[in-house]
Write a protein that holds these residues in place. Structure first.
Motif, PDB file in Angstrom:
ATOM      1  N   SER A   1       0.863  -1.172   0.000  1.00  0.00           N
ATOM      2  CA  SER A   1       0.000   0.000   0.000  1.00  0.00           C
ATOM      3  C   SER A   1       0.903   1.227   0.000  1.00  0.00           C
ATOM      4  CB  SER A   1      -0.884  -0.041   1.254  1.00  0.00           C
ATOM      5  OG  SER A   1      -1.336   1.260   1.547  1.00  0.00           O
TER       6      SER A   1
ATOM      7  N   GLY B   1       0.945   4.505   0.833  1.00  0.00           N
ATOM      8  CA  GLY B   1       0.270   5.585   1.564  1.00  0.00           C
ATOM      9  C   GLY B   1      -1.237   5.533   1.467  1.00  0.00           C
ATOM     10  N   HIS B   2      -1.767   4.383   1.110  1.00  0.00           N
ATOM     11  CA  HIS B   2      -3.198   4.241   0.863  1.00  0.00           C
ATOM     12  C   HIS B   2      -3.884   3.664   2.095  1.00  0.00           C
ATOM     13  CE1 HIS B   2      -6.279   4.321  -2.249  1.00  0.00           C
ATOM     14  NE2 HIS B   2      -6.793   3.262  -1.655  1.00  0.00           N
TER      15      HIS B   2
ATOM     16  N   ASP C   1      -1.814  -3.269   5.489  1.00  0.00           N
ATOM     17  CA  ASP C   1      -1.198  -1.994   5.865  1.00  0.00           C
ATOM     18  C   ASP C   1       0.316  -1.914   5.642  1.00  0.00           C
ATOM     19  OD1 ASP C   1      -0.461  -3.709   7.802  1.00  0.00           O
ATOM     20  OD2 ASP C   1      -1.242  -2.553   9.492  1.00  0.00           O
ATOM     21  N   GLN C   2       0.874  -2.884   4.961  1.00  0.00           N
ATOM     22  CA  GLN C   2       2.311  -2.798   4.655  1.00  0.00           C
ATOM     23  C   GLN C   2       2.506  -2.003   3.361  1.00  0.00           C
ATOM     24  OE1 GLN C   2       4.830  -4.378   6.687  1.00  0.00           O
ATOM     25  NE2 GLN C   2       2.986  -4.323   7.955  1.00  0.00           N
ATOM     26  N   GLY C   3       3.665  -1.414   3.239  1.00  0.00           N
ATOM     27  CA  GLY C   3       3.889  -0.720   1.964  1.00  0.00           C
ATOM     28  C   GLY C   3       4.942   0.352   2.015  1.00  0.00           C
ATOM     29  N   CYS C   4       4.590   1.526   1.520  1.00  0.00           N
ATOM     30  CA  CYS C   4       5.563   2.598   1.380  1.00  0.00           C
ATOM     31  C   CYS C   4       4.845   3.943   1.326  1.00  0.00           C
ATOM     32  CB  CYS C   4       6.357   2.394   0.085  1.00  0.00           C
ATOM     33  SG  CYS C   4       5.275   2.290  -1.351  1.00  0.00           S
ATOM     34  N   ALA C   5       5.608   4.999   1.144  1.00  0.00           N
ATOM     35  CA  ALA C   5       5.034   6.343   1.029  1.00  0.00           C
ATOM     36  C   ALA C   5       4.274   6.452  -0.305  1.00  0.00           C
ATOM     37  CB  ALA C   5       6.151   7.368   1.071  1.00  0.00           C
ATOM     38  N   PRO C   6       3.423   7.453  -0.441  1.00  0.00           N
ATOM     39  CA  PRO C   6       2.703   7.626  -1.709  1.00  0.00           C
ATOM     40  C   PRO C   6       3.643   7.713  -2.919  1.00  0.00           C
ATOM     41  CG  PRO C   6       1.799   9.070  -0.038  1.00  0.00           C
ATOM     42  CD  PRO C   6       3.019   8.459   0.556  1.00  0.00           C
TER      43      PRO C   6
END
Lengths: 508, 114
Positions: A399, A401-402, A418-423
């Motif tokens: 995700s 930043g979503h 909820d894992q991921g990175c910045a937009p």
């Protein structure tokens, strides 16, 4: 007549006509020395007998210059007007009266001035034309005012803004065509009281307030209810300004009906274009997909004509599917263009990169290249990408930043993605953390844009929780029915300010 | 808005929610903060409960611009609903976020022996 008179004054006083006129001039009998020149010339020789000393001010030349050079009057005329003047002079020498405007050039400072020349024959003893006499008046100021008036008139006529002018007692003095277009009132309203235009809406107190505010603050602005000629009402933002004379006394009120009156044709074209763009935007959203172990369904409600949400899904191979949902910062045309540019890349990026790190890395590169002006951040988007392995029954996702998507497990457990990175587009390089979740047949995956979680609470987490709980009782439904349910829920409220998109995937 | 100095650390306090109405002001204020002649910058958002997407972009951009100039911009007062927003957009992956200004100052002092 003139001959006898001349003889008499010469005999009695030893005066010549020139001397007499000079005397008259001194005593201010002939003309206004400030801006007029008086002259008299012989008809036969076409020579000046007399020219008033005021010629020095008007032409920058003394009377002597005109006496010496019989052709001088031609030389001081502005070049473009010479021909016109020659023609009328020939009429004049025939003994007829002439009145005409032309330009002269001041011989000292080179300025061009407008003059009005009125010339007329002076009759001799037998009623014949003996001499020619004339008065030249400087009308430069008047000419300028005329030009300004003409300009003002044209501006009134052609401006799209409706305007009305009344005198200090609110009696209508002028309306322009734009005003007529709106109200139906034209020249017929001139001379009538302003009250006619707002009949029945306001009392004297209102007009007094408008006047008072205009006098004290220079203008009054507000919504005014007007009545058209056909009796129908319309409300228009109106600005009233007082126009004062040089002594500061109010002589006119100017009413400006604010804003350009919409050009219906242009407005309609823009509306059509937007409608088309919206249609295109809807069409690029993936169509429902049904396969043996997965079916996917989506919905999208833009908050305005064009929005910044987009979703798409792809079958990568027999087992794997990529699902993508994005939300551009801001809304409107720019956001929708970014959506379209990402959409055009997405198929290739997903099929080539497949896993979330690659896909987001590639999109970030695209955004940085396209939407960073001089290294400054211009646009970015949040997104969620889920790679579904239908054979092994797991999802791998990230995700950017979503807001976190939900995986409703068959056993009632809800997992947040909820894992991921910045937009995407914010940073030169993305460090993407991916999440991996297994599922059992009957699981439901829900992705959404933040339009779904905008609400009463300032707490995003509370809003996310509320949305999740709202979905929970319905996850047994098939994806199409579930989407319909969500759609109805939001349509009822229809107060959300953001775009809303939701994707539901049933996993078997 | 408030600007304070703690030695070589500049603190800028923004004390209202960041919405469409004040985005431009916030952008300008942030640009000014980054131009400060200090290498350690703190944006204190203790009073802020909400920030829109443009505001987030401005902060991210500010952090990256500061970094290019060998400065460090950190955000303090990240609590409650603001913390939730920052968590979702995963700003902690590239910005130092602190619950209080004190913690942020402490971070700079510890790291750089100011």
């Amino acid at each position: 007549m003139i001959g006898k008179f001349l003889e008499k004054i010469e005999k009695e006083k030893g005066f010549t006509l020139k001397e007499l006129l000079q005397l008259f001039e001194e005593r201010n009998v002939l003309c206004n020395k400030a801006d007029q020149v008086y002259w008299i010339a012989t008809l036969a020789e076409r020579r000046f007998i007399f020219i008033s000393a005021s010629c020095e001010k008007m032409y920058g030349l003394p009377p002597e210059a005109f006496y010496q050079d019989a052709e001088l009057w031609k030389k001081v005329v502005y070049s473009e007007d010479k021909e016109k003047l020659e023609k009328t002079r020939s009429v004049l020498w025939n003994g007829e009266s002439v009145e005409q405007e032309y330009r002269i050039v001041h011989q000292q400072n080179g300025t061009v001035r407008w003059v009005l020349e009125q010339a007329f024959p002076v009759f001799g003893e037998a009623g014949n034309v003996a001499m020619i006499s004339g008065i030249i008046t400087d009308i430069t100021k008047i000419k300028k005012m005329d030009e300004q008036l003409l300009l003002a008139e044209k501006v009134y006529e052609h401006t799209q803004q409706a305007l009305l002018i009344t005198d200090a007692q609110l009696v209508i003095q002028l309306v322009n065509p734009a005003f007529t277009n709106i109200t139906g009132y034209g020249a017929d309203i001139i001379g009538k009281s302003f009250h006619v235009l707002c009949a029945g809406y306001y009392d004297e107190r209102f007009y007094s307030t408008v006047k008072k505010t205009t006098i004290e603050k220079g203008k009054w602005a507000g919504k005014m209810r007007w009545r058209r000629k056909n009796g129908k009402a319309y409300v228009q933002q109106t600005i009233v300004t007082a126009i004062r004379d040089c002594e500061g006394k109010i002589i006119f009120y100017l009413f400006l009906l604010a804003g350009m009156w919409p050009n219906n044709k242009t407005a309609a074209t823009v509306k059509d274009d937007l409608k088309l763009a919206r249609e295109v935007q809807k069409r690029v959203l993936s169509k429902p997909l049904t396969a043996s172990r997965i079916n996917i369904y989506g919905m999208y409600i833009p908050s305005r004509e064009l929005g910044g949400d987009m979703y798409a899904w792809y079958r990568i191979d027999e087992e794997r599917y990529g699902i993508f949902l994005m939300d551009v910062m801001g809304q409107g045309t720019a956001a929708s263009l970014i959506c379209m540019s990402v959409r055009s890349l997405l198929n290739g990026v997903i099929r080539k990169g497949i896993d979330p790190q690659e896909v987001f890395g590639e999109l970030n590169k695209h955004m940085r290249q396209l939407y960073h002006e001089n290294g400054r951040m211009m646009y970015y988007f949040t997104a969620i990408y889920v790679l579904v392995n239908t054979k092994e029954r797991f999802i791998e996702y990230a995700s950017a930043g979503h807001p976190p998507g939900f995986l409703f497990q068959k056993n009632g457990l809800v997992e947040e993605l909820d894992q991921g990175c910045a937009p995407i587009g914010l940073l030169p390089h993305l460090y993407v953390e991916t999440g991996k979740l297994h599922y059992e047949p009957g699981a439901t995956l829900v992705l959404y844009s933040d339009g779904a979680i905008e609400g009463a609470s300032r707490s995003v987490c509370t809003n996310i929780e509320r949305f999740r709980e709202q979905l929970k009782p319905h996850i047994h439904l098939d994806s199409k029915t579930m989407i319909k349910f969500i759609h109805n829920q939001f349509e009822e409220k229809r107060e959300f300010p953001d775009d809303l998109s939701v994707v539901v995937a049933k996993l078997w | 808005m408030m600007r304070t100095k703690h030695g070589a650390i500049h603190v800028f306090t923004w004390n209202e929610d960041i919405t469409l109405n004040n985005t431009e002001q916030f952008r300008k204020a942030m640009a000014k903060l980054i131009e400060e002649p200090a290498d350690h910058l703190i944006l204190n958002m203790e009073q802020v409960k909400y920030i829109n997407s443009a505001g987030l972009g401005i902060i991210a951009d500010g952090v990256m611009t500061a970094r290019k100039q060998q400065k460090e911009l950190v955000v303090a007062g990240v609590q409650g609903s603001l913390q939730e927003i920052f968590h979702i957009v995963k700003f902690s992956s590239f910005i130092k976020l602190f619950k209080t200004e004190k913690e942020a100052i402490h971070y700079f002092v510890e790291n750089d022996n100011i």
